[in-house]
Every structure is written in C-alpha cells, then in structure tokens.
Write a protein that holds these residues in place. Structure first.
Motif, PDB file in Angstrom:
ATOM      1  N   ASP A   1       0.837  -1.202   0.000  1.00 20.92           N
ATOM      2  CA  ASP A   1       0.000   0.000   0.000  1.00 20.92           C
ATOM      3  C   ASP A   1       0.873   1.254   0.000  1.00 20.92           C
ATOM      4  O   ASP A   1       0.661   2.178  -0.791  1.00 20.92           O
ATOM      5  CB  ASP A   1      -0.928  -0.025   1.221  1.00 20.92           C
ATOM      6  CG  ASP A   1      -1.912   1.132   1.230  1.00 20.92           C
ATOM      7  OD1 ASP A   1      -3.036   0.945   0.736  1.00 20.92           O
ATOM      8  OD2 ASP A   1      -1.552   2.221   1.722  1.00 20.92           O
ATOM      9  N   ALA A   2       1.885   1.261   0.885  1.00 21.66           N
ATOM     10  CA  ALA A   2       2.751   2.450   0.988  1.00 21.66           C
ATOM     11  C   ALA A   2       3.542   2.650  -0.303  1.00 21.66           C
ATOM     12  O   ALA A   2       3.696   3.784  -0.781  1.00 21.66           O
ATOM     13  CB  ALA A   2       3.693   2.294   2.170  1.00 21.66           C
ATOM     14  N   ALA A   3       4.045   1.559  -0.878  1.00 23.68           N
ATOM     15  CA  ALA A   3       4.852   1.678  -2.100  1.00 23.68           C
ATOM     16  C   ALA A   3       4.004   2.231  -3.243  1.00 23.68           C
ATOM     17  O   ALA A   3       4.411   3.163  -3.943  1.00 23.68           O
ATOM     18  CB  ALA A   3       5.435   0.314  -2.474  1.00 23.68           C
ATOM     19  N   LEU A   4       2.796   1.688  -3.426  1.00 18.49           N
ATOM     20  CA  LEU A   4       1.961   2.135  -4.541  1.00 18.49           C
ATOM     21  C   LEU A   4       1.505   3.582  -4.357  1.00 18.49           C
ATOM     22  O   LEU A   4       1.393   4.337  -5.324  1.00 18.49           O
ATOM     23  CB  LEU A   4       0.755   1.208  -4.713  1.00 18.49           C
ATOM     24  CG  LEU A   4       1.077  -0.252  -5.077  1.00 18.49           C
ATOM     25  CD1 LEU A   4      -0.203  -1.069  -5.181  1.00 18.49           C
ATOM     26  CD2 LEU A   4       1.887  -0.362  -6.365  1.00 18.49           C
ATOM     27  N   ARG A   5       1.279   3.992  -3.107  1.00 15.67           N
ATOM     28  CA  ARG A   5       0.910   5.393  -2.858  1.00 15.67           C
ATOM     29  C   ARG A   5       2.074   6.324  -3.172  1.00 15.67           C
ATOM     30  O   ARG A   5       1.872   7.466  -3.572  1.00 15.67           O
ATOM     31  CB  ARG A   5       0.455   5.589  -1.406  1.00 15.67           C
ATOM     32  CG  ARG A   5      -0.935   5.060  -1.165  1.00 15.67           C
ATOM     33  CD  ARG A   5      -1.379   5.200   0.279  1.00 15.67           C
ATOM     34  NE  ARG A   5      -2.546   4.384   0.517  1.00 15.67           N
ATOM     35  CZ  ARG A   5      -3.805   4.749   0.239  1.00 15.67           C
ATOM     36  NH1 ARG A   5      -4.044   5.941  -0.223  1.00 15.67           N
ATOM     37  NH2 ARG A   5      -4.812   3.924   0.457  1.00 15.67           N
ATOM     38  N   ALA A   6       3.309   5.825  -2.978  1.00 13.89           N
ATOM     39  CA  ALA A   6       4.501   6.630  -3.289  1.00 13.89           C
ATOM     40  C   ALA A   6       4.867   6.495  -4.774  1.00 13.89           C
ATOM     41  O   ALA A   6       5.906   6.987  -5.204  1.00 13.89           O
ATOM     42  CB  ALA A   6       5.665   6.179  -2.414  1.00 13.89           C
ATOM     43  N   ASN A   7       4.022   5.822  -5.535  1.00 10.94           N
ATOM     44  CA  ASN A   7       4.248   5.535  -6.964  1.00 10.94           C
ATOM     45  C   ASN A   7       5.537   4.760  -7.212  1.00 10.94           C
ATOM     46  O   ASN A   7       6.224   4.965  -8.203  1.00 10.94           O
ATOM     47  CB  ASN A   7       4.198   6.804  -7.815  1.00 10.94           C
ATOM     48  CG  ASN A   7       3.639   6.503  -9.210  1.00 10.94           C
ATOM     49  OD1 ASN A   7       3.083   5.425  -9.444  1.00 10.94           O
ATOM     50  ND2 ASN A   7       3.819   7.425 -10.141  1.00 10.94           N
ATOM     51  N   GLU A   8       5.871   3.885  -6.263  1.00  8.81           N
ATOM     52  CA  GLU A   8       6.971   2.931  -6.447  1.00  8.81           C
ATOM     53  C   GLU A   8       6.324   1.598  -6.790  1.00  8.81           C
ATOM     54  O   GLU A   8       5.644   1.012  -5.939  1.00  8.81           O
ATOM     55  CB  GLU A   8       7.803   2.790  -5.165  1.00  8.81           C
ATOM     56  CG  GLU A   8       8.601   4.015  -4.787  1.00  8.81           C
ATOM     57  CD  GLU A   8       9.778   4.267  -5.715  1.00  8.81           C
ATOM     58  OE1 GLU A   8      10.011   3.464  -6.646  1.00  8.81           O
ATOM     59  OE2 GLU A   8      10.462   5.284  -5.493  1.00  8.81           O
ATOM     60  N   TRP A   9       6.501   1.128  -8.003  1.00  7.20           N
ATOM     61  CA  TRP A   9       5.815  -0.073  -8.456  1.00  7.20           C
ATOM     62  C   TRP A   9       6.338  -1.321  -7.741  1.00  7.20           C
ATOM     63  O   TRP A   9       7.542  -1.523  -7.632  1.00  7.20           O
ATOM     64  CB  TRP A   9       5.969  -0.237  -9.964  1.00  7.20           C
ATOM     65  CG  TRP A   9       5.304  -1.482 -10.461  1.00  7.20           C
ATOM     66  CD1 TRP A   9       5.889  -2.622 -10.899  1.00  7.20           C
ATOM     67  CD2 TRP A   9       3.892  -1.708 -10.518  1.00  7.20           C
ATOM     68  NE1 TRP A   9       4.933  -3.544 -11.233  1.00  7.20           N
ATOM     69  CE2 TRP A   9       3.699  -3.016 -11.005  1.00  7.20           C
ATOM     70  CE3 TRP A   9       2.761  -0.943 -10.198  1.00  7.20           C
ATOM     71  CZ2 TRP A   9       2.435  -3.575 -11.196  1.00  7.20           C
ATOM     72  CZ3 TRP A   9       1.503  -1.491 -10.375  1.00  7.20           C
ATOM     73  CH2 TRP A   9       1.364  -2.791 -10.875  1.00  7.20           C
ATOM     74  N   LEU A  10       5.430  -2.137  -7.246  1.00  5.86           N
ATOM     75  CA  LEU A  10       5.762  -3.476  -6.751  1.00  5.86           C
ATOM     76  C   LEU A  10       4.771  -4.453  -7.390  1.00  5.86           C
ATOM     77  O   LEU A  10       3.567  -4.158  -7.445  1.00  5.86           O
ATOM     78  CB  LEU A  10       5.618  -3.553  -5.227  1.00  5.86           C
ATOM     79  CG  LEU A  10       6.724  -2.935  -4.367  1.00  5.86           C
ATOM     80  CD1 LEU A  10       6.407  -3.158  -2.884  1.00  5.86           C
ATOM     81  CD2 LEU A  10       8.089  -3.523  -4.705  1.00  5.86           C
TER      82      LEU A  10
END
Ligand SMILES: Cc1cc2nc3c(=O)[nH]c(=O)nc-3n(C[C@H](O)[C@H](O)[C@H](O)COP(=O)(O)OP(=O)(O)OC[C@H]3O[C@@H](n4cnc5c(N)ncnc54)[C@H](O)[C@@H]3O)c2cc1C
Ligand code: FES
Length: 345
Positions: free
Chosen positions: A26-35
């Motif tokens: 959730d945190a990664a996608l909100r920071a626009n870091e793709w996982l």
C-alpha cells in the motif's frame, strides 16, 4: 498515533515511509513505487518479498500462500505484511514495471449513479468519483464496505479515458459481505461510497505485434471491456478476439454493445458462448469454443479473467494450441474468505 518506519526497496532509488499499520505494498503504490501484485488480499503470492533486514508482522497472511518455512526463510507478502522496524526488502522476481506507465494508489470518494440488473445475479454499478482516477485498462479498485472498513476488489470496465464515471460488473455471492450484504442489498443510487485504486497488473497498455485472445467468464468480462475499448481506440493489436462464457442467455450481458463494436472494427471479433442452452451462437464451455476456433495460437497472446477454474482451463487450452506461456496474462476473481481462495464466483 501509528509509528512510521523507513522501508528501502532493493533496486529502487528512494526509501518509502510505511506506517506500522500499513502494508508495504500500500505504501509503495501510494509513493508511486511499483511493486508486483495481483489480488491485494493474500491469496495469489505475486507480491512476495524477501525481508533482507528488519522485522515484519505477517498479519492475516494465509499459510497456503506463505508457508511456515517461507516465513522462516524471511519471505513476506507485500500486501499483508506491516513493518515492526525499518526494513530493506527485495521483491522476488524483481520490481520491474515492464515499461508500463503506472499511476499512484489513492483514496477516492464518489456517488453511485447507476445500479442496474444486467444479467442473472449480476449488476452494473457506476460510481462518479469526486476527483478523476488515472488507471490502466484492466486494473481494479477496492470498494470499501460501509461499516466494516474492509475492501473488496472489482475490475474497472470503463476505458481509461473515462476517469470520472467508473463502471463495475458485480456478481452476487450468496452470503457475501460486499455483494449480498451491500451491493445487492441496501445500496441505492445517490449513496456516497469510498474506494481505493488503481490496483493490479492485468493490463493491455502498449502496442503489440501479436493478435490477442480475450476470454472472460461471467463478470470476468469487466476488465476485458475496458481493454477492448482501449485497444481499439489506440489500435494496440492487429486482431482482437473477445470470448465471453456463460451457462445460459440470461448470463450474458452487453451483447449489443460488443456486436456494435465488431461491426465498426473489422479486426475485432466477438464470440459469446453458452454451455447449457441451445441458441444461435457458439455452444460449449468457452475454452472448448476457443480450441475449436483456433488450430494454433502460436505467436498470439491471451488475457484471461474470471473464476479460477475457468482461467486454469483456458491456460491449459491455449498451451495445447502452442501459445507461449509468457504471453498468457490472467486475472483470477479469488475470494478473500480464509482458505476459500480457490472457490469460483
Ligand atoms: C483482482 C480481483 C478482481 C475482482 N473483480 C471482480 C469483478 O469485477 N466483479 C465481481 O463480481 N467480482 C470480482 N472479484 C471478486 C470480489 O472481489 C469479491 O470476492 C466477491 O464479490 C465476493 O465478495 P463478498 O464480500 O460478497 O463475499 P465474501 O464476504 O468475501 O464471502 C465470499 C463467500 O465466502 C463465504 N464465507 C465468507 N467468510 C467465510 C468463512 N470464514 N468461512 C466460510 N465461508 C465464508 C461467504 O458466505 C460467501 O459465500 C474480484 C476479485 C479479485 C481478487
Ligand atoms: S497481491 Fe499479495 S498475495 Fe496477491
């Protein structure tokens, strides 16, 4: 107030901040870091990470997706695990975004503008969101069930150019919290609802040389409707075949819409199929109809969506017709209930 931790994703340039009660994904996608991820509910394993440094809480990660041995080896599910310390993590199989432009995960609010029965136990829901949502054709959102603060995944059926009016196709699950208890229950036009998105990596975004076969079972048609409209508007594929499987005519929907599209676009072919009722269209399990239609699928790609059993059958059928496994993309409508992931919708 929740503590925040710093999480470094191996191979990325920046660190992200993750609250102690927030999943790493959730945190990664909100920071626009793709996982990489698919189901965001612990059932698919696509989001598996190796925790190289630090401690995580696994929360509701099911044993069938993340075994005790894997936990002991330091693996975690990005969509379920929350941090207990600063972390360094590495996605299994890498965090490459495959050259696809990605849009950050956000919370949205919107108003129900359409709620109509379109097929047996199937409703079309349209939500007008207060702020536009950018997404890729094929992605989904989580609708937040009021009073429960839990999300359920529903694929976006509208094309990505339509950023305000989000269309969903929802199948009734008897006894289900979101469907029986809400969308087929008290929900009404005019209701305010909350959602988060976009999510998922089931996309047809870039131009491709291969013809594409799209196979949807039931409401598995939803992301394919978005993909068809996008692929035709952008001329992404040389030939596009859409198969929609149901048991009886009452299971099919949007037939007129797709027939009209097929009239307008010479390279778009629409084949609805029924397994339990005689009619003037294709007869049989949708995967058998595909097997009959193609003697070889070599050099073609496929986008499959629907109940897990249908998706599995379609993968087998396409491999029999020599389609390369790397060109088979799938979205499975698994359910979130513990140990029921394999139950079909
Ligand atoms: C990526 C993705 C996209 C999806 N897109 C769509 C879509 O476009 N359209 C669509 O219709 N669906 C879609 N789904 C499925 C959807 O998210 C829901 O799983 C589905 O609608 C059922 O939700 P529910 O809350 O009504 O049922 P749930 O409350 O999750 O219950 C499901 C079933 O399990 C039973 N159950 C619940 N808890 C237990 C328990 N503890 N023990 C035993 N039985 C239990 C319930 O009685 C019910 O029969 C998608 C799923 C995924 C993963
Ligand atoms: S995205 Fe985490 S298990 Fe499916």
């Amino acid at each position: 107030m929740a503590n925040n931790y710093t999480v470094r994703i191996q191979g990325k340039n920046s660190d992200i901040t993750v609250a102690e009660d927030q999943s790493i994904l959730d945190a990664a996608l909100r920071a626009n870091e793709w996982l990489p991820h698919s189901c965001t509910q612990g059932t698919c394993g696509t989001c598996k990470l190796e925790v190289l440094c630090g401690e995580v809480r696994h929360n509701e990660s099911p044993e069938y997706t993340l075994t005790t041995d894997e936990r002991a080896e330091g693996l975690a599910l990005g969509c379920m695990a929350t941090p207990c310390s600063d972390l360094v993590v590495e996605p299994i199989g890498g965090a490459g975004d495959n050259g696809i432009p990605r849009f950050p995960l956000r919370d949205y609010a919107g108003t129900v503008t359409v709620l109509e029965d379109i097929a047996a136990n199937t409703r079309r829901l349209v939500v007008e969101v207060d702020t536009p949502m950018l997404f890729n054709a094929g992605q989904y959102v989580e609708l937040i069930v009021p009073g429960h603060n839990v999300g359920r995944q529903y694929s976006l059926a509208n094309p990505p150019t339509e950023t305000r009016n989000l269309e969903f196709h929802v199948k009734l699950t008897t006894g289900g919290l979101a469907t029986d208890g809400w969308i087929f229950g008290p929900m009404q036009v005019g209701d305010r609802i909350s959602l988060r998105g976009p999510l998922g990596q089931f996309n047809l975004v870039n131009q491709q040389d291969e013809a594409a076969i799209l196979i949807g079972g039931g409401t598995g048609l939803a992301p394919l409707k978005s993909i068809v409209q996008h692929a035709l508007a952008e001329r992404l594929v040389p030939e596009l075949y859409l198969y929609h499987g149901g048991r009886r005519q009452e299971d099919l929907y949007d037939v007129g819409f797709f027939r009209d599209l097929a009239q307008e676009h010479e390279h778009f072919h629409y084949r609805p199929a029924l397994s339990e009722e005689q009619w003037d269209g294709a007869m049989g399990m949708v995967t058998d109809v595909v097997l009959d239609d193609f003697s070889s699928c070599k050099g073609m790609s496929a986008y499959l969506c629907g109940p897990p059993a249908m998706v599995e059958a379609a993968v087998k059928a396409l491999k029999r017709r020599r389609m390369a496994p790397r060109l088979i993309f799938r979205e499975e409508f698994t359910i979130a209930a513990p140990n029921l992931a394999a139950v079909a919708q």
